[in-house]
Scaffold this motif. Structure first.
Motif, short mmCIF file in Angstrom:
data_model
loop_
_atom_site.label_atom_id
_atom_site.label_comp_id
_atom_site.label_asym_id
_atom_site.label_seq_id
_atom_site.Cartn_x
_atom_site.Cartn_y
_atom_site.Cartn_z
N SER A 209 0.69 4.12 0.81
CA SER A 209 0.78 5.06 2.15
C SER A 209 1.31 4.31 3.37
N GLU A 210 1.83 3.05 3.02
CA GLU A 210 2.68 2.39 3.96
C GLU A 210 3.98 1.89 3.71
N ASP B 157 0.71 18.91 3.30
CA ASP B 157 -0.11 18.59 2.13
C ASP B 157 -0.39 19.84 1.37
N ASP C 89 4.87 9.38 5.80
CA ASP C 89 3.80 9.70 4.88
C ASP C 89 4.51 10.38 3.82
N HIS D 221 0.85 -1.07 -0.14
CA HIS D 221 0.05 0.08 0.11
C HIS D 221 0.77 1.25 -0.02
#
Length: 551
Positions: A143-144, A288, A313, A141
């Motif tokens: 995000s991981e 972000d 992240d 994933h």
């Protein structure tokens, strides 16, 4: 058997005989992969660790080079089991690779199927993987990406991250090199960083880490988020970028306790990022706020623990860590390795000094004996009070006074940990005091007066440990510190390492109470600098005139 300076032992310790003719060459050769543990007068103890060997591997050193170095300098035959262990430990790095797949996105690819099977069965990796593609590949994933790299280091199988980075938002940045140019080692540091994509550059204080950051920004030419230790540092970064690059003040934003500006280049403090409101990190949206192409972490060895979680992240962004030392007193060097990146460039302090880019420095430990009444108070104190009692011994004021007079006419910093002690010293020396309570405006005023020579002596708390550009300072007197912090010792010496116009030697004094934990902590603090080739002359406070010549 040769008459080498090194004794390599089966418990992975390396003993280096300091007075041997080849000691300096040996120290430089083992520095990329061995960590200094103890540095008394005659024999220094290093240790081989997995993280040190993996950092060397990521920096392009292979097991054959490490083994050849050990064999070349070792006085006795090197234990065969240790050589096998070095080779096997280094071979663990890169057996797993994070790669980008056009169909499946982020994929963990194994050069060794058994290793992939092992890590997939671990409870620590639960929830980090997607579909299994075949015997050597599994979807991760996106995000991981950071979390998985953390876990794999803990499992002993550090992944080589080859997945690449998003370009980020383009923004024109170029170096203004009128009258100056990057030094060779600064260019090598930038090249090493971009060759690896992300990672840490280790340079001595005063060697121009900010210029390496500016050069990386110009090479990237993207929007950049710079994370720094405090507001004074943020403004020094801004001033340096305006002076050294094509960036204007309007293109650079400050995101701190007093300002919340988001611009193509934004400089944020660690403190504001780690501020919680009602249990929530309320400023995380900054990460972000733009499509950042580069994240720069100044003083990465001081990175607060919450920022590691945030950095997990940011794995798709290029990340540059800048520091004078990878030593972390909290032992989280593996987090820097996995989340910021491996060490990409490391210049030994003495090498930079020999090239004339930082000032030569003499380090002196001045030991004073406590008077009988203070010794009794210390002897009967609770363990948690002993260091403060020893570090703030009243006799230190007179010693500091003598050192300041010894260096009359030189720009001198008096540095300490305890505010009561510093207030007393400032009054004793009739010098201004800068602490965490001093406003940013007042700090900038006092630092400015020090730079121009209007002030010759400043008393400063630990706020001046890092990211303060005081090129005129040539004497530092340390009266107390954060217990046995090696990183703090390096930062404090770094305050006086800028080359002097007249070629003068810098002087660093540590004033220590004899036969106390103050003396024990001082020995621990000096370890990192000993690894860099510096040694401390120890003199009695009564014999201060026998300290190295201040001329």
């Amino acid at each position: 058997m040769t008459d080498g300076p090194l004794i390599v032992q089966s418990d992975k310790t390396l003993l280096l005989e300091v007075d041997h003719d080849l000691a300096d060459a040996c120290r430089r050769a083992i520095a990329p992969f061995a960590e200094l543990e103890r540095a008394p007068e005659h024999v220094h103890t290093y240790r081989l660790t997995p993280l040190g060997l993996w950092n060397a591997r990521a920096a392009g050193h292979d097991a054959e080079q490490v083994i050849d170095t050990l064999l070349l300098y070792s006085r006795y035959p090197v234990p065969h089991a240790l050589l096998v262990d070095v080779a096997e430990t280094m071979s663990r790095y890169g057996r797993l690779q994070l790669v980008s797949d056009p169909v499946h996105g982020l994929v963990l690819h194994a050069l060794d199927r058994a290793v992939l099977a092992e890590v997939m069965r671990s409870k620590r990796t639960a929830g980090l993987f997607g579909a299994r593609l075949d015997e050597t590949d599994v979807v991760v994933h996106a995000s991981e990406r950071g979390h998985l790299k953390q876990v794999l280091v803990k499992l002993g199988w550090p992944a080589e991250d080859l997945a690449g980075y998003v370009d980020g938002e383009h923004h024109d940045i170029a170096l203004e090199t009128d009258g100056w140019s990057l030094r060779p080692y600064q260019q090598q540091a930038i090249d090493g960083f971009f060759h690896g994509g992300s990672g840490v550059v280790v340079l001595p204080c005063g060697a121009g880490k900010t210029l390496v950051g500016a050069g990386a920004m110009a090479r990237s030419s993207t929007t950049t988020l710079i994370l720094v230790t405090n507001t004074v540092s943020a403004r020094q970064w801004r001033d340096e970028l305006v002076a050294r690059t094509t960036l204007t003040e309007d293109e650079i934003g400050e995101y701190s306790g007093s300002r919340k500006e988001i611009r193509p280049v934004t400089i944020a403090t660690y403190q504001v990022l780690t501020t919680k409101r009602k249990g929530v990190y309320s400023h995380l949206e900054l990460l972000d706020a733009r499509d950042w192409g580069l994240i720069v972490y100044d003083e990465v060895h001081l990175l607060p623990a919450p920022v590691f979680r945030m950095t997990a992240d940011l794995q798709a962004r290029r990340r540059l860590g800048l520091t004078a030392t990878l030593v972390r007193e909290d032992g989280r060097e593996d987090e820097v390795f996995s989340l910021i990146g491996p060490k990409r460039f490391d210049a030994p302090w003495k090498d930079i000094e020999s090239q004339g880019y930082i000032a030569p420095a003499l380090c002196t430990e001045v030991r004073l004996t406590l008077p009988d009444h203070e010794r009794m108070t210390y002897a009967t104190a609770e363990p948690e009070d002993k260091y403060r009692l020893a570090a703030t011994a009243g006799g230190k004021n007179a010693v500091v006074d003598r050192i300041v007079r010894r260096h009359a006419g030189e720009q001198t910093l008096v540095i300490g940990q305890y505010l009561d002690q510093l207030h007393e010293l400032a009054e004793h020396l009739d010098a201004p005091l800068i602490t965490g309570e001093t406003t940013v405006r007042e700090r900038q005023r006092l630092f400015g007066a020090f730079r121009t020579g209007e002030l010759s002596t400043l008393v400063v708390s630990k706020v001046a440990n890092f990211s303060i550009d005081l090129p005129e300072a040539s004497v530092a007197i340390q009266v107390s510190g954060s217990f046995g912090s090696r990183q703090e010792e390096a930062q404090r010496l770094g305050r006086i390492m800028r080359p002097k116009g007249d070629g003068r030697t810098a002087h660093f004094y540590a004033v220590v109470a004899r036969d106390t934990v103050d003396q024990e902590f001082a020995a621990h603090r000096q370890r990192f600098l000993a690894e860099q080739g510096y040694s401390y002359t120890i003199v009695d406070a009564e014999d201060l005139d026998q300290a190295p010549d201040p001329a």
